[in-house]
Design a protein around this motif. Structure first.
Motif, PDB file in Angstrom:
ATOM      1  N   THR A  25      15.773   8.811  47.088  1.00 28.96           N
ATOM      2  CA  THR A  25      15.707   7.575  47.873  1.00 28.96           C
ATOM      3  C   THR A  25      16.251   6.400  47.053  1.00 28.96           C
ATOM      4  O   THR A  25      17.078   5.613  47.541  1.00 28.96           O
ATOM      5  CB  THR A  25      14.258   7.293  48.306  1.00 28.96           C
ATOM      6  OG1 THR A  25      13.822   8.335  49.193  1.00 28.96           O
ATOM      7  CG2 THR A  25      14.140   5.959  49.018  1.00 28.96           C
ATOM      8  N   ASP A  43      13.118   1.914  58.860  1.00 31.83           N
ATOM      9  CA  ASP A  43      12.992   3.320  58.457  1.00 31.83           C
ATOM     10  C   ASP A  43      12.706   4.140  59.709  1.00 31.83           C
ATOM     11  O   ASP A  43      11.605   4.095  60.258  1.00 31.83           O
ATOM     12  CB  ASP A  43      11.865   3.469  57.440  1.00 31.83           C
ATOM     13  CG  ASP A  43      11.719   4.897  56.929  1.00 31.83           C
ATOM     14  OD1 ASP A  43      12.623   5.717  57.167  1.00 31.83           O
ATOM     15  OD2 ASP A  43      10.688   5.191  56.290  1.00 31.83           O
ATOM     16  N   CYS A  46      10.057   7.958  60.183  1.00 34.30           N
ATOM     17  CA  CYS A  46       9.474   7.716  58.866  1.00 34.30           C
ATOM     18  C   CYS A  46       8.541   8.816  58.393  1.00 34.30           C
ATOM     19  O   CYS A  46       8.266   8.929  57.191  1.00 34.30           O
ATOM     20  CB  CYS A  46       8.734   6.383  58.856  1.00 34.30           C
ATOM     21  SG  CYS A  46       7.350   6.297  60.034  1.00 34.30           S
ATOM     22  N   GLN A  51       9.185   7.676  51.720  1.00 31.56           N
ATOM     23  CA  GLN A  51      10.323   6.798  51.440  1.00 31.56           C
ATOM     24  C   GLN A  51      10.063   5.370  51.937  1.00 31.56           C
ATOM     25  O   GLN A  51      10.627   4.424  51.402  1.00 31.56           O
ATOM     26  CB  GLN A  51      11.613   7.356  52.059  1.00 31.56           C
ATOM     27  CG  GLN A  51      11.717   7.273  53.569  1.00 31.56           C
ATOM     28  CD  GLN A  51      10.758   8.211  54.290  1.00 31.56           C
ATOM     29  OE1 GLN A  51      10.357   9.233  53.737  1.00 31.56           O
ATOM     30  NE2 GLN A  51      10.404   7.875  55.521  1.00 31.56           N
ATOM     31  N   THR A  52       9.195   5.207  52.925  1.00 30.79           N
ATOM     32  CA  THR A  52       8.851   3.869  53.416  1.00 30.79           C
ATOM     33  C   THR A  52       8.268   3.031  52.287  1.00 30.79           C
ATOM     34  O   THR A  52       8.671   1.882  52.068  1.00 30.79           O
ATOM     35  CB  THR A  52       7.832   3.957  54.568  1.00 30.79           C
ATOM     36  OG1 THR A  52       8.245   4.953  55.507  1.00 30.79           O
ATOM     37  CG2 THR A  52       7.682   2.626  55.263  1.00 30.79           C
ATOM     38  N   LEU A  55      10.874   2.259  49.560  1.00 26.82           N
ATOM     39  CA  LEU A  55      11.789   1.184  49.954  1.00 26.82           C
ATOM     40  C   LEU A  55      11.118  -0.183  49.859  1.00 26.82           C
ATOM     41  O   LEU A  55      11.724  -1.161  49.407  1.00 26.82           O
ATOM     42  CB  LEU A  55      12.295   1.429  51.376  1.00 26.82           C
ATOM     43  CG  LEU A  55      13.257   2.602  51.549  1.00 26.82           C
ATOM     44  CD1 LEU A  55      13.438   2.926  53.025  1.00 26.82           C
ATOM     45  CD2 LEU A  55      14.597   2.300  50.900  1.00 26.82           C
ATOM     46  N   VAL A  63       9.632  -3.730  55.721  1.00 25.20           N
ATOM     47  CA  VAL A  63      10.062  -2.437  56.250  1.00 25.20           C
ATOM     48  C   VAL A  63       9.369  -2.184  57.583  1.00 25.20           C
ATOM     49  O   VAL A  63       8.134  -2.245  57.676  1.00 25.20           O
ATOM     50  CB  VAL A  63       9.758  -1.282  55.272  1.00 25.20           C
ATOM     51  CG1 VAL A  63      10.292   0.037  55.830  1.00 25.20           C
ATOM     52  CG2 VAL A  63      10.366  -1.564  53.901  1.00 25.20           C
ATOM     53  N   ALA A  65       8.655   0.740  60.067  1.00 27.34           N
ATOM     54  CA  ALA A  65       8.618   2.200  60.050  1.00 27.34           C
ATOM     55  C   ALA A  65       8.382   2.720  61.462  1.00 27.34           C
ATOM     56  O   ALA A  65       7.391   2.356  62.104  1.00 27.34           O
ATOM     57  CB  ALA A  65       7.520   2.689  59.116  1.00 27.34           C
ATOM     58  N   TRP A 110      17.649   2.934  57.717  1.00 23.39           N
ATOM     59  CA  TRP A 110      17.378   4.076  56.837  1.00 23.39           C
ATOM     60  C   TRP A 110      16.814   5.232  57.652  1.00 23.39           C
ATOM     61  O   TRP A 110      16.055   5.033  58.592  1.00 23.39           O
ATOM     62  CB  TRP A 110      16.343   3.662  55.794  1.00 23.39           C
ATOM     63  CG  TRP A 110      16.279   4.538  54.586  1.00 23.39           C
ATOM     64  CD1 TRP A 110      15.554   5.689  54.427  1.00 23.39           C
ATOM     65  CD2 TRP A 110      16.959   4.319  53.348  1.00 23.39           C
ATOM     66  NE1 TRP A 110      15.745   6.189  53.170  1.00 23.39           N
ATOM     67  CE2 TRP A 110      16.603   5.365  52.487  1.00 23.39           C
ATOM     68  CE3 TRP A 110      17.832   3.323  52.906  1.00 23.39           C
ATOM     69  CZ2 TRP A 110      17.096   5.451  51.183  1.00 23.39           C
ATOM     70  CZ3 TRP A 110      18.313   3.407  51.618  1.00 23.39           C
ATOM     71  CH2 TRP A 110      17.957   4.466  50.773  1.00 23.39           C
ATOM     72  N   SER A 111      17.170   6.467  57.280  1.00 26.36           N
ATOM     73  CA  SER A 111      16.546   7.623  57.917  1.00 26.36           C
ATOM     74  C   SER A 111      16.707   8.845  57.021  1.00 26.36           C
ATOM     75  O   SER A 111      17.816   9.169  56.610  1.00 26.36           O
ATOM     76  CB  SER A 111      17.166   7.908  59.289  1.00 26.36           C
ATOM     77  OG  SER A 111      16.449   8.942  59.942  1.00 26.36           O
ATOM     78  N   GLU A 112      15.603   9.513  56.734  1.00 26.60           N
ATOM     79  CA  GLU A 112      15.637  10.732  55.922  1.00 26.60           C
ATOM     80  C   GLU A 112      15.123  11.912  56.737  1.00 26.60           C
ATOM     81  O   GLU A 112      13.980  11.933  57.180  1.00 26.60           O
ATOM     82  CB  GLU A 112      14.806  10.546  54.652  1.00 26.60           C
ATOM     83  CG  GLU A 112      15.355   9.480  53.720  1.00 26.60           C
ATOM     84  CD  GLU A 112      14.746   9.525  52.318  1.00 26.60           C
ATOM     85  OE1 GLU A 112      14.370  10.628  51.867  1.00 26.60           O
ATOM     86  OE2 GLU A 112      14.654   8.444  51.693  1.00 26.60           O
TER      87      GLU A 112
END
Length: 248
Positions: A25, A43, A46, A51-52, A55, A63, A65, A110-112
């Motif tokens: 990240t 995010d 999430c 990772q939230t 970040l 952020v 989420a 953001w996106s994981e």
């Protein structure tokens, strides 16, 4: 147990819901150019918020989420309170492809491990309007790492995620969806195991006894075990790649 209950028992309380790590990240974040001080970050997908929190800590920003699962959002909120970050993390229960958020509201989207739920290209197009002009996107996507994948890997992922393509293919998807690709890197194999498969696999074994004589529930466990076995067999054939791009 129903298949849905099996899935919940397997995944509840995991540190994360897919491959990744704070190190990856932060590596991706370092590739994002020209972020303002205290940026607005979105995010998407999430999960429980690993990772939230990373970040929020690293950027000093706010952020938002987003996830569809109430249990994940509750976990994000709990973790944020414990870390003293609840004043900078807001949760929203929404679907990735129907986000009720204002246009151009975020410096960084953001996106994981989540965009596959609606497909990479569709998700990219849906998210583009949320980034400010010149804003950035960072997202992981399942990607073939070789031109000719082993037959077993190809058959599995063709069934599970047919749109999966190569690094060059995803760069073209990014460009077609209105982004200028900036950088990308492959998540290390350890990101699949630490905090994810290494936590998931013992749960599969422990649940076997509880679902004896339940074919539907057993099939759900079999699918998870097959995915893990496939990763052991072909770690070089496919992986998650972190793509960093700017809204064009």
């Amino acid at each position: 147990m129903t298949p849905a209950e099996v899935f919940e028992a397997l995944h509840a309380g995991l540190p994360q819901q897919g491959p990744g790590s704070d190190a990856s990240t932060l590596r991706a974040l370092a590739l994002v150019p020209d972020l303002p001080t205290a940026p607005d970050v979105l995010d998407v997908g999430c999960g429980p918020g690993r990772q939230t929190l990373a970040l929020a800590r690293a950027t000093g920003g706010r952020v938002t989420a987003v996830d569809l699962a109430p249990a994940f959002l509750e976990e994000v909120e709990r973790r944020a309170r414990a870390a003293g970050l609840d004043g900078r993390i807001t949760t929203r229960r929404e679907s990735l492809d129907a986000l009720a958020l204002p246009d151009a509201a975020f410096d960084l989207v953001w996106s994981e491990g989540a965009l596959y739920t609606v497909g990479f290209e569709k998700a990219l197009r849906a998210l583009r309007r949320l980034a400010r002009p010149g804003g950035a996107l960072a997202a992981t996507e399942l990607t073939w790492l070789v031109e000719d994948p082993p037959a077993a890997a190809r058959a599995f992922w063709r069934e599970v995620y047919p749109p999966m393509t190569t690094r060059e293919g995803n760069r073209r998807v990014l460009a077609a969806a209105g982004y200028a690709p900036l950088a990308d890197f492959t998540l290390p194999d350890a990101d699949w195991w630490q905090g994810y498969y290494a936590e998931l696999e013992p749960r599969i074994a422990s649940l076997r006894a509880r679902i004896a004589g339940n074919p539907a529930a057993s099939a759900s466990l079999d699918a998870s075990q097959r995915e893990i076995a496939l990763r052991r067999a072909f770690p070089d054939a496919y992986g998650y790649i972190f793509y960093v791009a700017r809204r064009a």
